[in-house]
Design an enzyme around this catalytic site. Structure first.
Site, PDB file in Angstrom:
ATOM      1  N   TYR A 240     -12.873  12.324   0.775  1.00 52.74           N
ATOM      2  CA  TYR A 240     -12.342  11.979  -0.537  1.00 52.74           C
ATOM      3  C   TYR A 240     -13.287  12.505  -1.625  1.00 52.74           C
ATOM      4  O   TYR A 240     -14.495  12.313  -1.547  1.00 52.74           O
ATOM      5  CB  TYR A 240     -12.269  10.475  -0.733  1.00 52.74           C
TER       6      TYR A 240
ATOM      7  N   TYR B 241      -8.088  14.602  -1.458  1.00 54.55           N
ATOM      8  CA  TYR B 241      -8.153  13.925  -0.169  1.00 54.55           C
ATOM      9  C   TYR B 241      -7.765  14.872   0.951  1.00 54.55           C
ATOM     10  O   TYR B 241      -6.853  15.693   0.798  1.00 54.55           O
ATOM     11  CB  TYR B 241      -7.188  12.739  -0.205  1.00 54.55           C
TER      12      TYR B 241
ATOM     13  N   GLU C 226     -12.346  12.114   7.681  1.00 55.36           N
ATOM     14  CA  GLU C 226     -11.486  11.854   6.530  1.00 55.36           C
ATOM     15  C   GLU C 226     -12.365  11.942   5.279  1.00 55.36           C
ATOM     16  O   GLU C 226     -13.427  11.315   5.220  1.00 55.36           O
ATOM     17  CB  GLU C 226     -10.883  10.456   6.667  1.00 55.36           C
TER      18      GLU C 226
ATOM     19  N   GLU D 242      -3.058   6.633  -5.092  1.00 52.60           N
ATOM     20  CA  GLU D 242      -2.832   5.507  -4.189  1.00 52.60           C
ATOM     21  C   GLU D 242      -2.828   4.208  -4.975  1.00 52.60           C
ATOM     22  O   GLU D 242      -3.570   4.042  -5.945  1.00 52.60           O
ATOM     23  CB  GLU D 242      -3.894   5.424  -3.097  1.00 52.60           C
TER      24      GLU D 242
ATOM     25  N   ASN E 207       0.855  -1.191   0.000  1.00 56.61           N
ATOM     26  CA  ASN E 207       0.000   0.000   0.000  1.00 56.61           C
ATOM     27  C   ASN E 207       0.888   1.237   0.000  1.00 56.61           C
ATOM     28  O   ASN E 207       1.845   1.321   0.763  1.00 56.61           O
ATOM     29  CB  ASN E 207      -0.906  -0.003   1.222  1.00 56.61           C
TER      30      ASN E 207
END
Length: 328
Positions: free
Chosen positions: A117, A106, A115, A207, A74
Site C-alpha cells: 500500500y 494498492y 500485499e 476503501e 467493508n
C-alpha cells in the site's frame, strides 16, 4: 480495528490479461454494485464489498466515482493496471470519507506473496496502526512512514495464506499528485522489505469500513496533467515533482541513543533536513557536512557519496525524525 484493503477481499480480485493504453476505447459509463473485476476504457478495475449499498461507477479513461453508506461493512474498488510495476502514477479528484476509510495505491506480488500500500489519504483511522515501523522515504512532496505487518491465515489473491504487508503512509495527506512507485519499492528494499518477483494488479483504490463517504478519482500513468483531459493540469499545488529522494533506515540502537542511515537518491547535489523531535539532539554524523544539533539539522554532500549517517541522543524520545530532501 484496521482496514485491510484486499486482505478481506483479495480472493475476489483475480487478474487476467493485459491493459492497453488509455484512450483506446470509449466505453459507456458502467455502475457496479456486485463483486467483479475486468477492464474498462483501457484500465483494469476491481470492485468488492461484503454487504451494504456501496457502488462504483466506471467513467471515461481512468476515472471512477464511488459512494457508500453507513450500512456498508467493508468495500473496496478502484482503477489501474492488471500488472504492477515501477511505473510513475498520477491521479486527481475528490475524496470525502466520513469515518474509517482510505485512498491508496494498492497491489500484490507473488514469490513471495506480498500485499502493499502507498496510502495517500485516510479518514479517522491510520491503516498502519499496530504495524512495525521500518523507516521512511521522502518523495513526491512529503515524507512517507514505512511499516510492515503480517497477516496469518488470511484471505489473499492465492486463497487463505500467511503473508507480509508493506506500507508507505504519507504524513501530509492529499487527494491528487504523482506517486513515484519506484521510490517506494527501493525504500522498502533498503529497509529489508523485498517484493516478490511476480507482480499482480496495481490500482488506485478507495476503501470504506463501517463508514460512509464518496470519491471521484482519475488515475493515469506518468507525471503531470491527465493526458485524457488536456484541461486538467494535475495538481499544481503538489511540490512533489522533484527527483530528490531521501530514505531513512535503522542503524545500531544503544541505551540512550540510536543511529540512522540516510540514502539520497536520483541527485548528486542535495540538501537534506532532519527535523529532530523534542529532547533529541545530534551527537555525531559521518559522510556528510552536517550543521545544527537540535530542531532542524541540515546535511550536504562532503565528497563521500550519497549515503551518510547520524547518531541521535534520544533523551527518552525514540521517534525517528522527519526528513526532507531538495536540490540547491
Amino acid at each position: 480495528m484496521r482496514l485491510l484493503l484486499g486482505a478481506t477481499c483479495a480472493a475476489a480480485l483475480v487478474v487476467s490479461g493485459m491493459v492497453i493504453a488509455p484512450n483506446a476505447y470509449a466505453e459507456a459509463d458502467r455502475t457496479l454494485t456486485q463483486n467483479t473485476t475486468g477492464t474498462h476504457n483501457g484500465y483494469y478495475f476491481s470492485f468488492w464489498k461484503d454487504s451494504g449499498n456501496a457502488s462504483m461507477t466506471l467513467r471515461a479513461d481512468g476515472r471512477y466515482s464511488s459512494q457508500w453508506g453507513g450500512g456498508t461493512n467493508n468495500w473496496v474498488g478502484g482503477k489501474g493496471w492488471a500488472t504492477g510495476t515501477r511505473r510513475t502514477i498520477s491521479y486527481s479528484g475528490s475524496y470525502n470519507p466520513n469515518g474509517n476509510s482510505y485512498l491508496a495505491l494498492y497491489g500484490w506480488t507473488r514469490n513471495p506473496l506480498i500485499e502493499y500500500y502507498v496510502v495517500e489519504n485516510f479518514g479517522t483511522y491510520n491503516p498502519s496502526s499496530g504495524a512495525t515501523r521500518m523507516g521512511s522515504v521522502t518523495t513526491d512532496g512529503s515524507t512517507y512512514d514505512i511499516y510492515r505487518s503480517q497477516r496469518v491465515n488470511a484471505p489473499s489473491i492465492d486463497g487463505t495464506a500467511t503473508f507480509y504487508q508493506y506500507w508507505s503512509v504519507r504524513q501530509q495527506k492529499r487527494t491528487g499528485g504523482t506517486i513515484t512507485t519506484a521510490n517506494h519499492f527501493d525504500a522498502w528494499a533498503r529497509s529489508g522489505l523485498n517484493l516478490g518477483s511476480n507482480h499482480s494488479y496495481q490500482v488506485l483504490a478507495t476503501e470504506g469500513y463501517q463508514s460512509s463517504g464518496s470519491s471521484d478519482i482519475t488515475v493515469w500513468e506518468g507525471g503531470g496533467g491527465n493526458p485524457g483531459n488536456p484541461g486538467n493540469p494535475g495538481n499544481p499545488g503538489d511540490p512533489g515533482q522533484s527527483n530528490c529522494t531521501a530514505v531513512l533506515s535503522a542503524g545500531t540502537q544503544f541505551g540512550d541513543r540510536f543511529n540512522l542511515n540516510v540514502a539520497v537518491q536520483n541527485v548528486s547535489s542535495w540538501t537534506v533536513t532532519l527535523s529532530l523531535g523534542g529532547g533529541q539532539s545530534l551527537q555525531n554524523s559521518w559522510n556528510a557536512s552536517v550543521s545544527g544539533t537540535t530542531g532542524n539539522i541540515t546535511a550536504r554532500p562532503n565528497g563521500s557519496g550519497n549515503t551518510f549517517g547520524v547518531t541521535i541522543m534520544a533523551n527518552g524520545n525514540w521517534t525517528w525524525p522527519t526528513v526532507t530532501c531538495r536540490t540547491p
